[in-house]
Structures are given as structure tokens and as C-alpha cells.
Write a protein that holds these residues in place. Structure first.
Motif, PDB file in Angstrom:
ATOM      1  N   VAL A 127       0.832  -1.205   0.000  1.00 34.23           N
ATOM      2  CA  VAL A 127       0.000   0.000   0.000  1.00 34.23           C
ATOM      3  C   VAL A 127       0.867   1.256   0.000  1.00 34.23           C
ATOM      4  N   SER A 128       1.922   1.261   0.814  1.00 37.41           N
ATOM      5  CA  SER A 128       2.785   2.437   0.893  1.00 37.41           C
ATOM      6  C   SER A 128       3.620   2.625  -0.368  1.00 37.41           C
ATOM      7  N   SER A 129       3.755   1.570  -1.179  1.00 33.50           N
ATOM      8  CA  SER A 129       4.502   1.668  -2.433  1.00 33.50           C
ATOM      9  C   SER A 129       3.628   2.130  -3.590  1.00 33.50           C
ATOM     10  N   GLY A 130       2.335   2.299  -3.334  1.00 39.55           N
ATOM     11  CA  GLY A 130       1.431   2.779  -4.369  1.00 39.55           C
ATOM     12  C   GLY A 130       0.439   1.754  -4.867  1.00 39.55           C
ATOM     13  N   PHE A 131       0.519   0.525  -4.352  1.00 41.84           N
ATOM     14  CA  PHE A 131      -0.406  -0.527  -4.784  1.00 41.84           C
ATOM     15  C   PHE A 131      -1.586  -0.572  -3.812  1.00 41.84           C
ATOM     16  N   LYS A 132      -2.458   0.418  -3.933  1.00 39.97           N
ATOM     17  CA  LYS A 132      -3.507   0.637  -2.938  1.00 39.97           C
ATOM     18  C   LYS A 132      -4.691  -0.312  -3.071  1.00 39.97           C
ATOM     19  N   ASN A 133      -4.712  -1.092  -4.119  1.00 46.77           N
ATOM     20  CA  ASN A 133      -5.807  -2.046  -4.293  1.00 46.77           C
ATOM     21  C   ASN A 133      -5.421  -3.436  -3.788  1.00 46.77           C
ATOM     22  N   SER A 134      -4.340  -3.508  -3.025  1.00 50.53           N
ATOM     23  CA  SER A 134      -3.849  -4.786  -2.505  1.00 50.53           C
ATOM     24  C   SER A 134      -4.750  -5.301  -1.388  1.00 50.53           C
ATOM     25  N   GLY A 135      -4.716  -6.610  -1.169  1.00 52.18           N
ATOM     26  CA  GLY A 135      -5.544  -7.190  -0.117  1.00 52.18           C
ATOM     27  C   GLY A 135      -5.137  -8.612   0.205  1.00 52.18           C
ATOM     28  N   ILE A 136      -5.735  -9.152   1.268  1.00 51.20           N
ATOM     29  CA  ILE A 136      -5.429 -10.500   1.745  1.00 51.20           C
ATOM     30  C   ILE A 136      -6.686 -11.357   1.673  1.00 51.20           C
ATOM     31  N   SER A 137      -6.534 -12.560   1.149  1.00 51.04           N
ATOM     32  CA  SER A 137      -7.637 -13.524   1.155  1.00 51.04           C
ATOM     33  C   SER A 137      -7.220 -14.738   1.977  1.00 51.04           C
ATOM     34  N   VAL A 138      -8.166 -15.278   2.752  1.00 53.84           N
ATOM     35  CA  VAL A 138      -7.885 -16.424   3.617  1.00 53.84           C
ATOM     36  C   VAL A 138      -8.874 -17.538   3.280  1.00 53.84           C
ATOM     37  N   SER A 139      -8.353 -18.716   2.946  1.00 58.29           N
ATOM     38  CA  SER A 139      -9.211 -19.842   2.591  1.00 58.29           C
ATOM     39  C   SER A 139      -9.693 -20.562   3.853  1.00 58.29           C
TER      40      SER A 139
END
Length: 249
Positions: A127-139
Motif C-alpha cells: 500500500v505504501s509503495s502505491g499498490f492501494k488495491n492490494s488485499g489478503i484472502s484467507v481460505s
């Protein structure tokens, strides 16, 4: 509350990294992110499952069959010229009832993480590098996948039935904007790789990454300066990071 952990992480990492077959259409890792991918895969608590360094593509898609009838006209991980794009659009035989699209796709990276804390650490970096659409998925089996991505996508229909439906001037603007986005995309990858090296414990001195195929030199921020700066000037980004902490703690 116990921290979610993927119990089969080590065996799954070994299986994925030993699998020599690349499932992507290209069949190999993009050159601009090879060092980044290799570095992450050497870390004990992470491994990558897929990646794309960012690309400019031109493709035709049948309005009835959709992706099954996709014709790939151009795929470039470097900047493109208007002459090249026009040549492709005018010289190729496009099937009837097909729209042709010009599209820029930014960097995307999927990383499997041992625990939620490991995933959160890289998420903050992304996020701090500019990839603000990042996220975590948990199965259901607690397999944690971190998706590193941004919102820079650009797409526009430019032809139908093999004939231009936009002006050449409009195409020039598309090419210019997408080339600028690609350069910015490479700078973000460079920042991301630098910060990943600060968080992860290196197994050996990491090689410098040179993601910009355009041979443009981009200076990196010093570690000390980065620590003193705010993660992002955008207050909404700050609120986003706080919400992530509240969600998982």
C-alpha cells in the motif's frame, strides 16, 4: 485468539516451486520482476504463486463468444509507439463481430504467506509503495494469499470489425497515457522491492532490481528518510491501514 496459520505451508511451497511448468500464456516470469520473485521465494515465510510486471495489450474479442474467441494482437512489457499500434490495427485480419481493445494492465503479484502477520507486513509495504488495491484472502484451510495490485488499469475499444472507431489523435493519447502509466508502474515496483528487502531477512545479498525496461534511472528513497516520512500523504490510506489493523487484531 490464535493467529491463523497455514499448516501445509512448507509442503505446498516446495510443491509450487518445484513445479517447472508456468501456467501463464507467456510461459515464463516477466523479466522486469524476475529478481523480485526470486527474492521473495527465497524467504522462509513467503512464496509467489503468480505475477505480471505490467503490460500494454491490444486484443480482439468476439461479442458472442467472449474470451473463448480472443485474438491477441499485441503484448508488450515495454512502452509502445503509435506507429506500431496503428500497423497492428490496420494490417491484421480481424473476424467479423469483434471489438478490438487497447488496454494497459498494471503490476500484479500473488504471494502465499505463512501467517496473517506475515501477510500484513507485506500488505503495508504494498500500500505504501502505491499498490492501494492490494488485499489478503484467507481460505477455509487458512491459506493466506496476498494480492499486490493497483488501480492504474486503462482500457478502451478502438476498432470494430477491423475498422477504427476512434481517431488517430485519440489513439496517440491512449499510447501516451499508457506509456506514462507503465513507467510509473515500474517505479512502484522498484519502491516495493526495496521495502520488501528491509522487512524480509535475506538469505544472501539481494541483487538490485531494474524493472524499467526503458533504461530510465529512478532514485530510491533512503531508508532513514522513508522511516521518517508518513506511509502516505493521503489520509484515506492512513485510515485504510488502521482498519486493516483493527480487522486482524
Amino acid at each position: 485468539m490464535a493467529t491463523p496459520t497455514f499448516n501445509n505451508f512448507d509442503s505446498e511451497k516446495k510443491r509450487v516451486l518445484e513445479d517447472k511448468e508456468d501456467a501463464s500464456r507467456k510461459g515464463s516470469i516477466d523479466a522486469p520482476v524476475i529478481e523480485l520473485v526470486k527474492y521473495i521465494n527465497k524467504q522462509e515465510d513467503y512464496y509467489t504463486t503468480s505475477s505480471c510486471s505490467g503490460r500494454i495489450i491490444v486484443f480482439s474479442e468476439n461479442t458472442q463468444t467472449g474470451k473463448e474467441g480472443t485474438l491477441w494482437l499485441l503484448t508488450s512489457h515495454e512502452t509502445v509507439s503509435i506507429d506500431n499500434v496503428l500497423s497492428i490495427l490496420k494490417d491484421r485480419d480481424i473476424p467479423i463481430s469483434c471489438y478490438t481493445y487497447y488496454k494497459f494492465e498494471p503490476f500484479v503479484l500473488h504471494v502465499s504467506c505463512r501467517t496473517l502477520e506475515h501477510a500484513q507486513a507485506i500488505l503495508r509495504i504494498a500500500v505504501s509503495s502505491g499498490f492501494k488495491n492490494s488485499g489478503i484472502s484467507v481460505s477455509k484451510k487458512n491459506k493466506m494469499i496476498l494480492s499486490v495490485r493497483s488501480t492504474q488499469t486503462l482500457q478502451s475499444p478502438v476498432a470494430f470489425d477491423g475498422k477504427l472507431i476512434v481517431t488517430e489523435q485519440y489513439l496517440c493519447h491512449l499510447v501516451k497515457i499508457s506509456n506514462e502509466k507503465l513507467e510509473d508502474n515500474f517505479q512502484r515496483i522498484e519502491r516495493f522491492y526495496k521495502l520488501v528487502r528491509e522487512v524480509c531477512i535475506p538469505t544472501e545479498p539481494p541483487p538490485p532490481i531494474k524493472p524499467n525496461c526503458l533504461n530510465n534511472s529512478h532514485s530510491l528513497l533512503k531508508v532513514q528518510e522513508k522511516k521518517k516520512e508518513r506511509v502516505d500523504d493521503d489520509t484515506s490510506n492512513h485510515d485504510y491501514l488502521e482498519s486493516i489493523d483493527q480487522l486482524f487484531h
